[in-house]
Design an enzyme around this catalytic site. Structure first.
Site, PDB file in Angstrom:
ATOM      1  N   ASP A  15      16.429   4.884  64.392  1.00 21.87           N
ATOM      2  CA  ASP A  15      17.117   4.992  65.675  1.00 21.87           C
ATOM      3  C   ASP A  15      18.460   4.267  65.557  1.00 21.87           C
ATOM      4  O   ASP A  15      18.499   3.062  65.305  1.00 21.87           O
ATOM      5  CB  ASP A  15      16.260   4.352  66.775  1.00 21.87           C
ATOM      6  CG  ASP A  15      16.773   4.659  68.171  1.00 21.87           C
ATOM      7  OD1 ASP A  15      17.706   5.479  68.299  1.00 21.87           O
ATOM      8  OD2 ASP A  15      16.232   4.083  69.135  1.00 21.87           O
ATOM      9  N   ASP A 110      20.824  10.916  67.189  1.00 18.53           N
ATOM     10  CA  ASP A 110      20.778   9.560  66.635  1.00 18.53           C
ATOM     11  C   ASP A 110      19.366   9.048  66.363  1.00 18.53           C
ATOM     12  O   ASP A 110      19.166   7.851  66.189  1.00 18.53           O
ATOM     13  CB  ASP A 110      21.489   8.593  67.582  1.00 18.53           C
ATOM     14  CG  ASP A 110      20.818   8.509  68.949  1.00 18.53           C
ATOM     15  OD1 ASP A 110      20.086   9.443  69.316  1.00 18.53           O
ATOM     16  OD2 ASP A 110      21.032   7.503  69.654  1.00 18.53           O
ATOM     17  N   GLU A 111      18.400   9.946  66.255  1.00 20.52           N
ATOM     18  CA  GLU A 111      17.016   9.488  66.153  1.00 20.52           C
ATOM     19  C   GLU A 111      16.184  10.530  65.403  1.00 20.52           C
ATOM     20  O   GLU A 111      16.342  11.727  65.608  1.00 20.52           O
ATOM     21  CB  GLU A 111      16.465   9.281  67.567  1.00 20.52           C
ATOM     22  CG  GLU A 111      15.065   8.757  67.657  1.00 20.52           C
ATOM     23  CD  GLU A 111      14.607   8.651  69.109  1.00 20.52           C
ATOM     24  OE1 GLU A 111      13.506   8.119  69.323  1.00 20.52           O
ATOM     25  OE2 GLU A 111      15.338   9.091  70.023  1.00 20.52           O
TER      26      GLU A 111
END
Length: 363
Positions: A15, A110-111
């Site tokens: 993350d 983003d993860e």
């Protein structure tokens, strides 16, 4: 590469830290070390998309109005989002992931989840792989990421949030149960604000308290979600990392003839949208795990907020409960809204949905 058997998986959840804001601070030296909001404006209009950690210390958070953010942090700086840049950075991050495994399940820009049980680099240690990924992101992109490493997706996701920013948390098989028993109930992925409040009213403040309830009692208090909670606190999660997860969605939205600014009126509109969406989903025999709310303001800026459950969300009532939780995190006071939308995604695989008497599928 096939997923490993459940009992020997090595799962990493990556993350990125304050992704949008960190990219802006990286690219513009004058923003480094400053309280920064991506989205919104210094005149108090619009909504914050994300905030730097310097701004978060003052209570500024995503989905907060610029007006409230400025009240909390008068020296807050604002910058416009550059989504094309964020997408390019995300592509580079995923290229780094592919050096170690092909089993990558992106959740957003983003993860992502990674199954590194049989890593391509032959490192062997999931912790060392997570370290290598973090170091590569730092070296090549000058950004930081937090990582959670464990035996399944559920624990890995909780772990990645445990020591943010730039954290690395490993929860091995022998530590899973003690970790979950000590974890505050509102830190469990899948337990929203409303459910957490209800649990605390029942004396459930951490995993150990939750574990003391039988599956029957949890079902009595929380419906079929009780079975999910029963297995959640025991660390049972058999979901594989799905690199080809289908992200199709079904949604509905409404543009108003006149902007609305009353929160109660917005909630009534969202409730109606949930009822209409339920009918669309039934017509297509779809059932999903992710609900997304879309809000477009009078200045045509817009935000989306999503919540994913580990179990299927059935019916307008269940959808609306999640919508309420999402809207509780959005400050719309004083803002004019011209469009609202609700979307369901992350659909269950067709073969897993009985035509009659659907039952909760655990993970």
């Amino acid at each position: 590469m096939l997923p490993a058997p459940e009992n020997r998986r090595k799962i990493v959840h990556i993350d990125m830290d304050a992704f949008y804001a960190s990219i802006e601070q990286r690219d513009f030296p004058e923003l480094r070390g400053k309280a920064l909001a991506v989205g919104g404006s210094p005149d108090g209009r619009g909504v914050v998309a994300t905030a730097s950690y310097e701004a978060r210390k003052f209570g500024v958070r995503s989905a907060m109005s610029s007006r409230q953010a400025l009240q909390l942090c008068p020296h807050l700086l604002f910058t416009k989002p550059r989504f094309e840049v964020y997408k390019q950075v995300s592509d580079h991050i995923r290229a780094i992931f592919r050096r170690y495994t092909d089993l990558i399940e992106p959740l957003s820009l983003d993860e992502a989840y990674l199954d590194v049980t049989e890593d391509k680099a032959g490192i062997g240690s999931a912790i060392d792989i997570a370290k290598a990924i973090k170091e590569a992101i730092k070296r090549e992109l000058n950004l930081t990421a937090s990582a959670g490493v464990s035996v399944n997706k559920f624990i890995a996701k909780i772990a990645s949030d445990f020591q943010k920013p730039d954290g690395l948390t490993f929860i091995g098989p022998s530590k899973v149960i003690p970790f979950l028993e000590a974890l505050p109930i509102d830190k469990f992925f899948g337990v929203g604000k409303v459910t957490a409040q209800k649990m605390k009213g029942m004396g459930i403040h951490n995993g150990a308290d939750l574990k003391s309830f039988s599956e029957f009692d949890l079902n009595r208090h929380f419906g079929k979600s009780g079975t999910f909670f029963y297995h959640m606190v025991r660390g049972n999660d058999t979901r594989p990392v799905r690199p080809n997860r289908i992200s199709k969605s079904i949604g509905i939205e409404d543009t108003f003839s006149a902007d609305i600014s009353d929160k109660d009126e917005m909630m009534q509109e969202l409730k109606t949208l949930c009822e209409k969406l339920e009918k669309r989903l039934e017509a297509k025999d779809k059932i999903g795990k992710t609900v997304t709310v879309k809000i477009k303001f009078s200045d045509f800026t817009q935000i989306t907020r999503s919540k994913t459950q580990l179990y299927e969300i059935e019916g307008a009532t269940a959808m609306y409960e999640l919508v309420q939780e999402l809207m509780d995190k959005v400050d719309v006071e004083g803002l004019k809204v011209r469009l609202l939308g609700v979307t369901m995604s992350n659909f269950a695989e067709p073969e897993s949905i009985p035509k009659e008497g659907r039952q909760l599928r655990l993970f």
